[in-house]
Write a protein that holds these residues in place. Structure first.
Motif: not given
Length: 215
Positions: A156-162, A210-212
């Protein structure tokens, strides 16, 4: 080998180092035993038992024991463990609220000893004759902390930040993620991110971290 080098004068080769009174021994340990340098094994055992008897802090006891394993060349600890495992594990018995010892209690103690051995620069406790811990060479606190993530929260953090990445950040992000996920390329790579302060390096690095994670 260190013990032999300390006690043997003028060894001419590794083979000569293992020779005692004209007999060539197969291992350094056999050689030092033939020289009588391991007579203190029983003394070490008594030292361990004395530490147990005079130490109420079981965490400190396991830490001291781990140091002895790594730095005192203790081997073949199976008998000592079987004789003293209740004492090594008594605090875990209390923490679990149990009255009788079981394998889980002993594994708690072994996990802690393994971790302390790693902290001292040692290896797997099975090399010292102890039973294996739950996670073997992966029981370090550092590794457990690194793996204690919530996959859903990170996604969810990655989806918000991308969508917040600018063009240059997105190019870097895609390039690095592509490299991390490439299974056909075995070469190691390093990326150097250079930019003035305040341009979003930390934001990008945190997003990459966070993505890895592993699913």
């Amino acid at each position: 080998m260190r013990m032999l080098l300390t006690h043997k004068r003028g060894p001419k080769s590794f083979e000569n180092l293992r020779m005692v009174d004209g007999v060539l021994y197969g291992t350094y340990r056999e050689a030092i035993k033939a020289m009588g340098l391991l007579k203190d094994e029983e003394t070490r055992k008594q030292s361990i038992l004395e530490i147990i008897n005079y130490t109420n802090d079981r965490k400190e006891l396991r830490s001291t024991y781990a140091s002895m394993l790594v730095f005192s060349d203790l081997k073949d600890q199976k008998d000592i463990w079987e004789e003293t495992k209740d004492l090594f594990s008594s605090d875990f018995l209390y923490l679990r609220g149990l009255k009788d010892y079981n394998d889980e209690i002993y594994l708690d103690a072994l996990d802690d000893i393994q971790e302390q051995v790693f902290n001292c620069g040692g290896g797997n406790i099975v090399h010292y004759g102890l039973p294996s811990s739950r996670n073997g060479e992966k029981s370090s606190n550092v590794i457990r902390r690194e793996k204690a993530y919530n996959s859903k929260e990170l996604s969810e953090t990655v989806e918000r930040a991308l969508p917040l990445l600018n063009r240059e950040q997105k190019i870097c992000y895609d390039k690095i993620i592509e490299s991390v996920g490439c299974e056909t390329e075995n070469k190691s790579k390093a990326f150097f991110l250079n930019a003035p302060g305040g341009t979003g390096k930390s934001f990008l690095l945190n997003l990459l971290r966070h993505s890895s994670f592993e699913e």
